[in-house]
Design an enzyme around this catalytic site. Structure first.
Site, short mmCIF file in Angstrom:
data_model
loop_
_atom_site.label_atom_id
_atom_site.label_comp_id
_atom_site.label_asym_id
_atom_site.label_seq_id
_atom_site.Cartn_x
_atom_site.Cartn_y
_atom_site.Cartn_z
N ARG A 187 0.85 -1.20 0.00
CA ARG A 187 0.00 0.00 0.00
C ARG A 187 0.87 1.24 0.00
O ARG A 187 1.05 1.92 1.01
CB ARG A 187 -0.96 -0.05 1.19
CG ARG A 187 -2.07 -1.04 0.94
CD ARG A 187 -3.17 -1.02 1.94
NE ARG A 187 -4.34 -1.74 1.41
CZ ARG A 187 -5.36 -2.14 2.15
NH1 ARG A 187 -5.38 -1.89 3.43
NH2 ARG A 187 -6.36 -2.78 1.60
N GLN A 220 -1.21 2.22 -5.82
CA GLN A 220 -2.62 2.42 -5.49
C GLN A 220 -3.56 1.87 -6.57
O GLN A 220 -4.57 1.24 -6.26
CB GLN A 220 -2.91 3.90 -5.27
CG GLN A 220 -2.52 4.38 -3.88
CD GLN A 220 -2.88 5.84 -3.65
OE1 GLN A 220 -3.01 6.61 -4.60
NE2 GLN A 220 -3.02 6.23 -2.41
N ASP A 265 -4.01 -2.04 -6.46
CA ASP A 265 -4.40 -2.62 -5.17
C ASP A 265 -5.75 -3.33 -5.27
O ASP A 265 -6.80 -2.73 -5.11
CB ASP A 265 -4.45 -1.49 -4.13
CG ASP A 265 -4.69 -1.99 -2.71
OD1 ASP A 265 -4.99 -3.19 -2.55
OD2 ASP A 265 -4.59 -1.18 -1.78
N SER A 279 -8.08 -3.23 -2.11
CA SER A 279 -8.87 -2.01 -1.93
C SER A 279 -10.03 -1.93 -2.91
O SER A 279 -11.15 -1.60 -2.53
CB SER A 279 -7.97 -0.78 -2.08
OG SER A 279 -7.08 -0.68 -0.99
N TYR A 291 -1.86 -1.42 8.21
CA TYR A 291 -2.84 -2.42 8.60
C TYR A 291 -3.01 -2.42 10.11
O TYR A 291 -2.11 -2.04 10.86
CB TYR A 291 -2.40 -3.82 8.15
CG TYR A 291 -2.32 -3.99 6.66
CD1 TYR A 291 -3.45 -4.33 5.93
CD2 TYR A 291 -1.12 -3.80 5.97
CE1 TYR A 291 -3.39 -4.49 4.55
CE2 TYR A 291 -1.05 -3.96 4.60
CZ TYR A 291 -2.19 -4.31 3.89
OH TYR A 291 -2.13 -4.46 2.53
#
Length: 383
Positions: free
Chosen positions: A122, A127, A130, A133, A230
């Site tokens: 991350r 991004q 990902d 996500s 996380y």
């Protein structure tokens, strides 16, 4: 023609998503790649074979996997499917590596370079790659839709000549990507929303969406975020204090959505049978962690059960419930990562084992497991 990319039809009966969209096929073809899509691959995502062909792909069969330089999938190939892959092929998928050492060994034996998309770091550069996500966003949204469907009352406050209907109270446990989207969706539907998380940064995010933050905010809580962003596991003492606060709060809620996962570990138990029993008749709990053991005591993978008058929803593959949307986002994640490996002049695909994204996600290469988290050693150079 450049490298051959093969898009597989998922063999898992629970998987409705597909690893490419007509948009990503068009872009791959524009990059000089030859794209073969297995017939029927996009059917459950409402993408017809003709749509792929119109975008520049060829319609193929399972046998075409043997000639592919790159294989795009949603889930890890079965051991039978692994045997049909070309040695040296690059495989991009959600590999579910934790606790599946036997499958990783089979991937290594097949001689492929396998990437676990869910291990994508991350960081800013990654991004758009990902998958956790992109899929969690949709899972959070769909969790609220599933809960609303099962809830036999209205969500927003309604003031009528016959009286006022109070807004439903929704409590979201875990304010990561899925949780924040669940909060936003429940708010859009007019519910009174609250949420909890062990990460201090989540408090501001929850408040920004108009929800109330519920947590024991002691010193341990203030230091509870790992460097990777996380959540980390909390002490038994903190868990007990938080559980007491949550138990009291849950007894007043209509809908609870749990989203707590710890990478590589079973999902933490957040809601006990006693907590469910304290909720009023007709309440709903959605367990988004049911595939990893579940956050709700008594939740069942792939099933909806009633426990002490509370409907407990354990949908497997929540993003797959809205596959037409989930596939478009997942396909874009894969394409963006694949693009980093394409030589724009030769139209070939190669792996730089020193690249930070490759180091984070490559599981197998050259006949061996190379990811240090799964018993391998990172190699040097390019392949």
């Amino acid at each position: 023609m450049g490298a051959i990319v093969y898009v597989a039809k998922e063999s898992d009966s629970l998987e409705s998503r597909v690893a490419a969209s007509p948009e990503t096929v068009k872009k791959m073809v524009a990059l000089g790649l030859e794209v073969i899509v297995q017939k029927g691959a996009g059917e459950k995502s409402r993408i017809a074979d003709a749509d792929y062909v119109a975008a520049g792909a060829k319609a193929g069969t399972a046998a075409d996997a043997k000639k592919a330089d790159v294989v795009l999938r949603v889930r890890r190939p079965s051991e039978t499917e692994m045997k049909s892959l070309k040695k040296g092929a690059i495989v991009l998928a959600q590999m579910d590596p934790y606790g599946n050492e036997k499958a990783l060994a089979a991937l290594a034996k097949a001689g492929v370079t396998a990437f676990a998309m869910e291990l994508m770091p991350r960081i800013t550069r990654a991004q758009s790659m990902d998958v956790l996500s992109s899929q969690a966003n949709l899972a959070g949204y769909q969790a609220v839709i599933e809960a609303t469907h099962a809830f036999d009352r209205a969500m927003p406050m309604m003031m009528t000549a016959a009286g006022t209907v109070p807004a439903a109270k929704v409590f979201v446990m875990g304010a990561g990507v899925a949780g924040l989207q669940a909060i936003a969706t429940a708010r859009r539907l007019g519910a009174a929303v609250s949420a909890t998380d062990v990460r201090p940064a989540a408090k501001e995010q929850v408040a920004s969406l108009g929800a109330k933050f519920i947590a024991v905010e002691d010193d341990e809580f203030k230091a509870a975020e790992t460097s990777g962003g996380y959540a980390k596991e909390m002490s038994k003492e903190y868990q007990a204090k938080q559980a007491a606060l949550v138990a009291d709060h849950i007894s007043k809620q209509d809908i609870v959505i749990t989203t707590a996962l710890i990478p590589g570990r079973p999902a933490p138990k957040l809601i006990s049978r006693d907590m469910l029993k304290s909720m009023r008749l007709g309440s709903v709990a959605v367990d988004l962690a049911v595939e990893r053991g579940g956050n709700v005591e008594g939740s069942k993978p792939g099933d909806t059960v009633t426990i002490d008058g509370v409907t407990v929803i354990g949908v497997l593959n929540m993003p797959g419930q809205i596959a037409a949307s989930a596939s478009l986002l997942y396909a874009k994640n894969l394409l963006t990562f694949l693009d980093t490996m394409i030589d724009k002049e030769s139209k070939t695909v190669s792996v730089d084992l020193e690249d930070e994204l490759v180091k984070a996600t490559a599981l197998t290469h050259g006949g061996a497991v190379i990811h240090p988290a799964f018993g391998g050693e990172t190699s040097k150079g390019a392949a």
